[in-house]
Design an enzyme around this catalytic site. Structure first.
Site, PDB file in Angstrom:
ATOM      1  N   PRO A  60       0.807  -1.223   0.000  1.00  0.00           N
ATOM      2  CA  PRO A  60       0.000   0.000   0.000  1.00  0.00           C
ATOM      3  C   PRO A  60       0.843   1.279   0.000  1.00  0.00           C
ATOM      4  O   PRO A  60       1.825   1.395   0.731  1.00  0.00           O
ATOM      5  CB  PRO A  60      -0.807  -0.126   1.294  1.00  0.00           C
ATOM      6  CG  PRO A  60      -0.911  -1.580   1.525  1.00  0.00           C
ATOM      7  CD  PRO A  60       0.367  -2.159   1.025  1.00  0.00           C
ATOM      8  N   CYS A  61       0.404   2.210  -0.812  1.00  0.00           N
ATOM      9  CA  CYS A  61       1.141   3.466  -0.951  1.00  0.00           C
ATOM     10  C   CYS A  61       0.469   4.586  -0.182  1.00  0.00           C
ATOM     11  O   CYS A  61       0.917   5.721  -0.229  1.00  0.00           O
ATOM     12  CB  CYS A  61       1.199   3.874  -2.405  1.00  0.00           C
ATOM     13  SG  CYS A  61      -0.412   4.343  -3.022  1.00  0.00           S
ATOM     14  N   ASN A  62      -0.617   4.274   0.498  1.00  0.00           N
ATOM     15  CA  ASN A  62      -1.437   5.329   1.092  1.00  0.00           C
ATOM     16  C   ASN A  62      -0.615   6.354   1.861  1.00  0.00           C
ATOM     17  O   ASN A  62      -0.837   7.547   1.749  1.00  0.00           O
ATOM     18  CB  ASN A  62      -2.458   4.730   2.054  1.00  0.00           C
ATOM     19  CG  ASN A  62      -3.303   3.662   1.426  1.00  0.00           C
ATOM     20  OD1 ASN A  62      -2.839   2.970   0.539  1.00  0.00           O
ATOM     21  ND2 ASN A  62      -4.526   3.524   1.859  1.00  0.00           N
ATOM     22  N   LEU A  95       2.510   6.978   1.591  1.00  0.00           N
ATOM     23  CA  LEU A  95       3.676   7.440   0.850  1.00  0.00           C
ATOM     24  C   LEU A  95       3.292   8.451  -0.225  1.00  0.00           C
ATOM     25  O   LEU A  95       4.085   9.316  -0.582  1.00  0.00           O
ATOM     26  CB  LEU A  95       4.380   6.256   0.177  1.00  0.00           C
ATOM     27  CG  LEU A  95       4.686   5.045   1.059  1.00  0.00           C
ATOM     28  CD1 LEU A  95       5.348   3.950   0.227  1.00  0.00           C
ATOM     29  CD2 LEU A  95       5.567   5.429   2.226  1.00  0.00           C
TER      30      LEU A  95
END
Length: 605
Positions: free
Chosen positions: A565-567, A569
């Site tokens: 998950p990139c949330n 970042l």
DNA sequence: CAGATTATGATTGAAGAT
DNA sequence: ATCTTCAATCATAATCTG
């Protein structure tokens, strides 16, 4: 990339901070036994005033706060379930004090049944909370969930401070553990320490004085012989202080400190580039098979990619912008151990400009809109209200609108990836247009709500970009591959492999969203896949036992692929861009963990 | 049909790169 | 300076439930 073992440089690089100390005594509050009595009853209670009710039931304030935070404060059943789970964990005796390793046969090394559990020390919780130190306990718990012993975790927090991100705490523990066995460290010249920047809250090199235990090989070996230690040892590579070599002492830290993204962002080279790189060195311990492939956003907060790289065997990321494979930009970093020679592209080659991809837009495209490609496709779209404001503004303006109007319209068009659909009319891309730009089959996500489709697509791979990097697997595995797909989403990896003509004989797919799982399952069935698709909903449920069972059944994995998950970042995140320690992005650790388990299990075969 | 739950759309900056 | 960014939150609409 250049890899240098740091042997001749010992005098130059201070390794003392890496040495393990002698298991410093725990703070008294950490050794207290749980004192709460169990509470079993409580079903069917009303949902109002939950907190006092749960407190009355004997749960600690912190426990209740955590459960409510996790479940939302209206979900009584879920809160109670969590509270009871916490309580159960609390009453489970600590099985392996002084040895944080769980046995390989442990059903769940990382999940909730880890006996080093959640709330063993309510008194401490309360005390810490009252004194404003709840973060200490939270970090302690997280580190325990990551598999560290309580004393290793608490001493790391004491060492580094409470404000240090969880990954740096983990780094610190890894470093200590690594140093127990390894005198040398890896040096990677693509990154330099992201921890050394002045002004950083965390500086591992400042702990030398506290951690002097440089009495050679005999110190602190008594806890080395566990499997976890072996994993951690291989997981951690501390970048050396390369700046010291650049004359003087640390004067070059500034520019060496930051990670420079390649420009143009073409990874090891585009298919059309005659000068593209064909070979690179992979650390021996990271060489495949099994192969692995990790993906995340390229533009993260500083230090994230160096950290990810360190966890993934120190391999440097391949940064690629999908604008070379599609009509939409998508700047991503990929860390993998795949060969890079003889890559090839998916057919057909996608159209790479907006007007080539969507010719009907040409009739309405103003000459002053100079865009040729879209920006990154995201999870949210522009509002209808905005498109109407734009239309009204243009209608009220002259034909070539004044510069300030153009400027504003272009700002919004770029920001929301608007496309011209009529006279003075812009609109967001339709879901099926996003599917096309990302390389998915038409209607791949059809049937679900617009919002869900945008969200799922926006979180996905650009298939052509990933396929180019995966293409080398076709000749390596003519009879098909066995895939462990983590954070599968709508199946970007599976679609890429399928379109490459790589048969998937078995896939273990891990994806939290039931909608995404349904989309992948649906695609799997409709495309006549012959292999077996097994779906798991949560990476935290992917235990050693699950992996062993799959490996015993299918003989192993050939590819471990996923983007975590990139949330926390992504730059679009207004609220919680917390880096790798963020609520969602910290799941990266499970990618590392699972990959490492797979590699260990495979090594036995 | 009232209340609860879910779905949708509009709004909300800053970090980092160039 | 200027530009870009796999997003979260909240109010409100839509749907569900008994």
């Amino acid at each position: 990339m250049n890899w240098v073992t740091d042997e001749s440089d010992d005098s130059d690089v201070d390794l003392s901070w890496l040495q393990n100390d002698d298991n410093p005594p725990l703070p008294p509050s950490l050794t207290q036994a749980p004192s709460n009595q169990a509470l079993q009853d409580g079903a069917g209670a009303p949902t109002s005033s939950l907190v006092p009710k749960f407190l009355d039931m004997g749960f600690s304030p912190k426990m209740v706060a955590d459960a409510i935070k996790k479940n939302g404060d209206g979900n009584y059943e879920s809160i109670l379930e969590d509270l009871l789970t916490y309580k159960m964990l609390e009453e489970t005796p600590l099985a392996n004090e002084g040895n944080e390793e769980n046995t390989p046969s442990d059903e769940n090394d990382w999940g909730d049944d880890d006996s080093s559990g959640i709330d063993d020390f309510d008194d401490m919780d309360f005390e810490l909370e009252m004194s404003g130190q709840a973060s200490f306990r939270k970090k302690l718990r997280t580190l325990e969930e990551m598999g560290f012993s309580r004393d290793a975790a608490s001493s790391a927090i004491e060492r580094c401070g409470e404000d240090v991100p969880i990954f740096e705490l983990a780094d610190s523990i890894y470093a200590a553990q690594t140093a127990e066995k390894e005198g040398g460290v890896w040096e990677y010249d693509g990154f330099n320490s992201d921890k050394k920047k002045e002004g950083d809250k965390y500086d591992p090199f400042s702990h030398n004085n506290k951690r002097q235990r440089c009495d050679g090989a005999s110190s602190s070996r008594h806890r080395n012989s566990t499997q976890m230690r072996e994993r951690l040892k291989r997981a951690y590579h501390q970048p050396a202080k390369t700046s010291r070599r650049c004359g003087g002492d640390g004067d070059a830290v500034g520019e060496l400190d930051s990670l420079n993204l390649p420009n143009p962002m073409v990874g090891f080279g585009l298919p059309t580039d005659p000068g593209r790189q064909l070979y690179r060195d992979i650390p021996k311990e990271a060489q495949g098979p099994p192969y692995f492939f990790y993906e995340n956003v390229a533009l993260t907060p500083k230090g994230v990619w160096p950290t990810i790289s360190r966890f993934l065997y120190g391999i440097s990321p391949e940064f690629v912008d999908s604008k070379f494979f599609s009509a939409a930009c998508r700047k991503r970093g990929y860390i993998h151990n795949l060969p890079i020679a003889n890559r090839f592209c998916l057919e057909p080659i996608p159209r790479k400009t907006i007007l080539d991809a969507f010719p009907s837009a040409r009739a309405h495209w103003p000459t002053w809109d100079t865009r040729t490609q879209f920006n990154c496709l995201q999870t949210c779209i522009g509002s209808a209200q905005l498109t109407e404001r734009i239309r009204a503004k243009l209608v009220a303006s002259d034909d070539p609108p004044p510069p300030d109007v153009i400027r504003w319209v272009m700002y919004e068009c770029r920001k929301w990836n608007l496309i011209w659909v009529g006279q003075n009319r812009v609109a967001p891309l339709e879901p099926d247009e996003v599917e096309y730009l990302l390389g998915f089959p038409r209607d791949h996500t059809r049937g679900w709500s617009r919002t869900e489709r945008y969200k799922s697509l926006g979180n996905s791979f650009q298939v052509d970009t990933v396929a180019y990097q995966l293409s080398v697997l076709r000749d390596l595995y003519p009879n098909g591959i066995r895939v462990l797909s983590l954070f599968s989403g709508i199946g970007g990896a599976e679609v890429a492999l399928h379109r490459l003509g790589i048969k998937m004989t078995a896939v273990l797919s891990v994806e939290i969203s039931p909608i995404n799982r349904t989309i992948l399952r649906s695609w799997w069935d409709q495309t006549g896949q012959v292999g077996e698709l097994e779906e798991v909903d949560d990476v935290q449920c992917v235990t050693d036992a699950v992996l062993e069972r799959f490996i015993a059944r299918h003989g192993g994995f050939d590819l471990v692929i996923g983007g975590s998950p990139c949330n926390n970042l992504a730059g679009s995140n207004r609220h919680h861009r917390d880096g790798l320690s963020g609520e969602h992005s910290s799941l990266f650790y499970h990618y590392f963990r699972i990959l490492d388990v797979v590699r260990n299990l495979m090594a036995r075969y």
